[in-house]
Design a protein around this motif. Structure first.
Motif, mmCIF file in Angstrom:
data_model
loop_
_atom_site.group_PDB
_atom_site.id
_atom_site.type_symbol
_atom_site.label_atom_id
_atom_site.label_comp_id
_atom_site.label_asym_id
_atom_site.label_seq_id
_atom_site.Cartn_x
_atom_site.Cartn_y
_atom_site.Cartn_z
ATOM 1 N N LYS A 622 0.833 -1.258 -0.046
ATOM 2 C CA LYS A 622 -0.092 0.141 -0.099
ATOM 3 C C LYS A 622 0.891 1.107 -0.014
ATOM 4 C CE LYS A 622 -2.223 -1.201 3.818
ATOM 5 N NZ LYS A 622 -3.412 -1.019 4.706
ATOM 6 N N ASP A 623 1.913 1.270 0.316
ATOM 7 C CA ASP A 623 2.821 2.341 0.447
ATOM 8 C C ASP A 623 3.788 2.389 -0.937
ATOM 9 O OD1 ASP A 623 4.529 0.075 0.266
ATOM 10 O OD2 ASP A 623 5.695 0.310 2.224
ATOM 11 N N ALA A 624 3.493 1.823 -2.057
ATOM 12 C CA ALA A 624 3.790 2.005 -3.387
ATOM 13 C C ALA A 624 5.429 1.377 -3.576
ATOM 14 C CB ALA A 624 3.694 3.228 -3.794
ATOM 15 N N LYS A 671 -4.579 7.026 -7.564
ATOM 16 C CA LYS A 671 -5.806 7.070 -8.013
ATOM 17 C C LYS A 671 -6.403 5.691 -7.829
ATOM 18 C CE LYS A 671 -5.519 10.928 -11.406
ATOM 19 N NZ LYS A 671 -5.768 11.355 -12.502
ATOM 20 N N ASN A 672 -5.442 4.601 -7.632
ATOM 21 C CA ASN A 672 -5.961 3.371 -7.789
ATOM 22 C C ASN A 672 -6.698 2.729 -9.089
ATOM 23 O OD1 ASN A 672 -5.205 3.168 -5.100
ATOM 24 N ND2 ASN A 672 -7.207 3.131 -4.113
ATOM 25 N N THR A 673 -5.835 3.167 -9.978
ATOM 26 C CA THR A 673 -6.371 2.879 -11.689
ATOM 27 C C THR A 673 -5.013 2.082 -12.439
ATOM 28 O OG1 THR A 673 -5.699 5.051 -12.287
ATOM 29 C CG2 THR A 673 -8.018 4.953 -11.468
ATOM 30 N N VAL A 698 -4.590 -4.124 -6.483
ATOM 31 C CA VAL A 698 -5.161 -5.355 -5.857
ATOM 32 C C VAL A 698 -5.922 -4.806 -4.874
ATOM 33 C CG1 VAL A 698 -4.478 -7.277 -4.848
ATOM 34 C CG2 VAL A 698 -3.343 -6.592 -6.837
ATOM 35 N N PHE A 699 -7.182 -5.578 -4.322
ATOM 36 C CA PHE A 699 -7.609 -5.226 -3.283
ATOM 37 C C PHE A 699 -8.062 -6.768 -2.468
ATOM 38 C CE2 PHE A 699 -9.085 -2.304 -6.381
ATOM 39 C CZ PHE A 699 -8.961 -1.126 -5.655
ATOM 40 N N ASP A 700 -8.115 -6.452 -0.927
ATOM 41 C CA ASP A 700 -8.253 -7.748 -0.032
ATOM 42 C C ASP A 700 -9.616 -7.996 -0.061
ATOM 43 O OD1 ASP A 700 -9.436 -5.929 1.442
ATOM 44 O OD2 ASP A 700 -7.927 -5.733 2.872
ATOM 45 N N GLY A 707 -2.447 -2.606 -2.963
ATOM 46 C CA GLY A 707 -0.951 -2.700 -3.539
ATOM 47 C C GLY A 707 -1.521 -2.594 -4.942
ATOM 48 N N TYR A 708 -0.192 -2.891 -5.681
ATOM 49 C CA TYR A 708 -0.469 -3.083 -7.110
ATOM 50 C C TYR A 708 0.380 -4.571 -7.404
ATOM 51 C CZ TYR A 708 -2.437 1.077 -9.339
ATOM 52 O OH TYR A 708 -3.074 2.232 -9.428
ATOM 53 N N ILE A 709 -0.024 -4.981 -8.761
ATOM 54 C CA ILE A 709 0.800 -6.216 -9.300
ATOM 55 C C ILE A 709 0.674 -6.103 -10.959
ATOM 56 C CG2 ILE A 709 -1.531 -7.943 -9.931
ATOM 57 C CD1 ILE A 709 0.219 -10.026 -8.871
ATOM 58 N N GLY A 710 1.951 -6.375 -11.463
ATOM 59 C CA GLY A 710 2.120 -5.859 -12.643
ATOM 60 C C GLY A 710 2.920 -7.071 -13.541
#
Length: 721
Positions: A622-624, A671-673, A698-700, A707-710
């Motif tokens: 969540k902290d990037a 922006k969580n996009t 990504v959401f729990d 956070g993000y996944i890519g």
């Protein structure tokens, strides 16, 4: 002969010189003026000082001698028929000559070494005498003082002169003699005085004589002992010893008010003892008059502290009794009020008492409780009809029998003990099973108070009895219901004492341990866990902080099986708030443990899949910050996980693309996009490849952003890594 004449000549020379030196002279001045050897002058001055012929005054290191003007102390007894009291320079009594007892009322040994200010006698307390002695103490040279004083209705002459003692030290002499015009005291009057003093000395009561100014003229030994001092020390003190001056003034005013009636005055006063305690005295003061003028007050008293405390105690008991009467039921209050109203209307106390007894008897007849009375041997002397409706026996069959006669034999001794000489005390709410006339048992709760006769001797008990059979049955039913609720609970429940021993368990505890309830009770709570020390720490924590929540332990079955549990426990107290032990409930978490294990396996499987994907994959929190890269990523960059974690991977971005890339990434992150970006990334061979990077938020399970996944593709080689 010449030596003797020379010594006299030297003495005369020195004394003659000092006669002209009124302020005194030093050894050096004398030796220079008389042209004598300094040591010789010092020798004769020392001898004459010891003889009292010269005086010595010290001013720091300077010593001045002058011719003495003082009278030798022992010579004063030749010119005085009374008493001579010698004071040293610090105004302490040093020597006494003559009849001390006759002149001062005190023995010689009582005055010796005593300071001037602590002797209560007119010769010492007179203001002029005090001023004279204080001036002497300050070094002033004073002429002899003559005073007339009065003591015990007789006149005395007091003369104070400077004096010198045998060792040469200086002081003052007080010459005290009786005036010639005093009426003689004949032998008969002296015998009367001695007889009076002897009788008052032996009496345990207090005897005190005061003059109109409040000075103590006489006090007997009983009162002096009460005051914890000597009788001589109280003489000439002012007022009633230990009491306030206001008390003496008040008593004196009452005496003066009733002087024409010549009546004694009675008064109670408070005194403060040396230890700070407050006590009460009662005094009767008789006025003594001469020719119609009040001269003395003769007081006779005693200590009444215990009597007043006893009276206060009875008053307090009366108040408590009155309060108990007020706390009765509304029916009793109404009847009592009616009784008081009827009593006030009666013309005679006998008729009122009779009606009151009838009212009380009616109360005992209609009350819902048993009212009883026994003699000192436990024999029933009265019991109201309510006993018949509860036990089934007529009153006449119970009267004359022992009160414990119908009590279950196993409980009789408890009540018998209250009728022994060692007890005879009140008892409240003691429950006994009593046998009814039909053979059944009725639980009766008895309360009683001891009775005493006119001789203050124990004469029996009076009390009430209440039928609590139904209450006990309801309580037993409630306990059974509560026990059933505990037993049907699927969780193991246990109570633990302060010593760590099991007090009670439910059936679920028997199942999880494999032991029966009887065997579990009284054993160590910690012994049924795989980690006894941790279990002990847990229940001790409950005692210290009052509770524990979700405390993890493992219960060991007697066959070896282990059950993981979470304990929730708290202390429980009695009705007085005293901690009795710990109540603990264990929740079987075996299924929860299995679910956690499956979840962990699923997580590991998911991570292995990501790690084996052919495309480079990354993930952030969540902290990037980047916290995961798969094998394909490291194969492309050739760097280590430590170098790549958080924002370390950005070092491989081409410098020209780095700012644009990071700005695009962080903007999307806020922006969580999802985002797509093409940039140049350094290959492990050192060249930069164009890559297409895809990222998605990504959401729990609760819908919270995690956070993000890519993943990215190498566009230059046109192949998926």
């Amino acid at each position: 002969m010449r030596n003797r004449e020379s010594e006299v000549r030297y003495d005369s020379l020195i004394l003659g010189f000092l006669s002209e030196k009124l302020q005194g002279a030093s050894i050096g001045e004398i030796s220079s003026a008389l042209q004598l050897n300094r040591n010789l002058v010092a020798k004769y001055l020392s001898i004459m000082h010891m003889q009292g012929r010269v005086e010595l005054r010290s001013y720091g290191k300077v010593k001045l001698y002058r011719k003495t003007t003082r009278i030798p102390f022992h010579a004063l007894s030749l010119v005085n028929e009374g008493c001579v009291i010698g004071l040293d320079q610090l105004l302490y009594v040093r020597e006494i000559l003559g009849n001390c007892k006759e002149m001062t009322g005190a023995e010689k040994n009582d005055l010796l070494s005593k300071p001037f200010s602590e002797i209560f006698h007119p010769a010492f307390t007179d203001p002029v005498v005090k001023k004279y002695t204080q001036e002497y103490r300050n070094g002033a040279v004073s002429l002899p003082l003559n005073r007339e004083i009065s003591w015990r209705k007789r006149g005395y002459n007091l003369t104070i002169v400077p004096s010198i003692f045998n060792d040469g030290t200086q002081g003052l002499a007080l010459l005290l003699s009786e005036q010639a015009n005093n009426p003689p005291i004949n032998k008969k009057e002296k015998n009367k005085i001695r007889t009076y003093q002897y009788l008052t000395h032996e009496t345990p009561n207090f005897v005190l004589h005061l003059n109109t100014d409040g000075d103590v003229l006489y006090v007997n030994e009983s009162y002096a002992t009460y005051c914890k001092t000597r009788a001589s020390d109280l003489l000439q003190t002012n007022g009633i010893p230990l009491a306030t001056q206001d008390d003496f003034v008040r008593i004196k005013n009452i005496v003066l008010k009733n002087w024409s009636l010549n009546e004694p005055t009675t008064s109670d006063i408070q005194v403060v003892m040396d230890d700070g305690s407050v006590r009460w005295q009662t005094w009767v003061f008789h006025p003594v008059r001469e020719q119609g003028v009040l001269t003395d007050l003769h007081g006779y008293g005693r200590d009444i502290t215990e009597e007043r405390e006893r009276d206060n105690f009875y008053v307090r008991l009366q108040k408590e009794f009155n309060q108990d009467v007020q706390d009765k039921t509304s029916e009793l209050r109404e009847i009592t009020a009616q009784l008081r109203k009827e009593i006030d209307q009666r013309k005679s106390l006998e008729l009122a008492l009779k009606k009151s007894e009838e009212k009380f008897r009616n109360l005992t007849e209609i009350t819902t409780d048993i009212i009883w009375e026994t003699d000192q041997f436990g024999t029933i002397t009265y019991i109201n009809p309510k006993a018949t409706s509860i036990l089934g026996y007529p009153s006449e069959k119970l009267t004359g029998k022992k009160i414990w006669g119908k009590i279950n034999p196993d409980y009789q001794d408890t009540l018998k003990d209250y009728f022994s000489e060692s007890q005879c005390s009140s008892f409240e709410q003691i429950a006994f099973p009593m046998i009814r006339s039909d053979g059944s048992e009725a639980w009766i709760e008895l309360s009683g108070i001891p009775l005493v006769n006119d001789m203050k001797q124990f004469s029996g008990y009076r009390g009430i009895g209440r039928d609590i059979t139904r209450f006990r049955q309801e309580l037993e039913d409630a306990n059974t219901y509560s026990r059933n609720l505990i037993e049907v609970n699927l969780d193991p429940l246990v109570t633990i004492g302060p010593d760590g021993k099991i007090q009670d368990v439910n059936h679920a505890t028997e199942i999880v341990t494999g032991e029966k309830r009887k065997k579990l009770i009284g054993t160590d709570f910690c012994s049924y866990f795989s980690e006894p020390a941790k279990a002990r720490e847990g229940y001790e924590k409950v005692f210290s902080q009052g509770y524990v929540r979700d405390y993890s332990l493992k219960i060991v079955h007697k066959n070896g099986n282990i059950t993981p549990v979470l304990y929730n426990a708290s202390i429980y107290k009695d009705k007085n708030g005293k901690v009795q032990g710990v109540f603990a409930a264990a929740r079987d978490i075996s299924a929860l443990k299995e679910s956690e294990k499956n979840l962990a396996n699923s997580h590991d499987y998911y991570m292995r899949i990501l790690d084996e994907l052919p495309n480079p994959v990354w993930r952030t929190g969540k902290d990037a910050k980047y916290n995961f890269f798969n094998k394909a990523w490291f194969n492309f960059t050739g760097r280590t996980p430590e170098e790549e974690k958080e924002f370390g991977w950005a070092a491989d971005i081409h410098p020209e693309d780095r700012e644009q890339c990071m700005t695009h990434y962080l903007t999307s992150f806020e922006k969580n996009t999802p985002f797509y970006i093409v940039y140049r990334l350094r290959h492990h061979d050192g060249t930069y490849h164009r890559v297409a990077d895809y990222g998605s938020p990504v959401f729990d399970l609760n819908g919270e952003f995690a956070g993000y996944i890519g993943s990215f593709c190498d566009l230059d080689k046109k192949e998926v890594l």
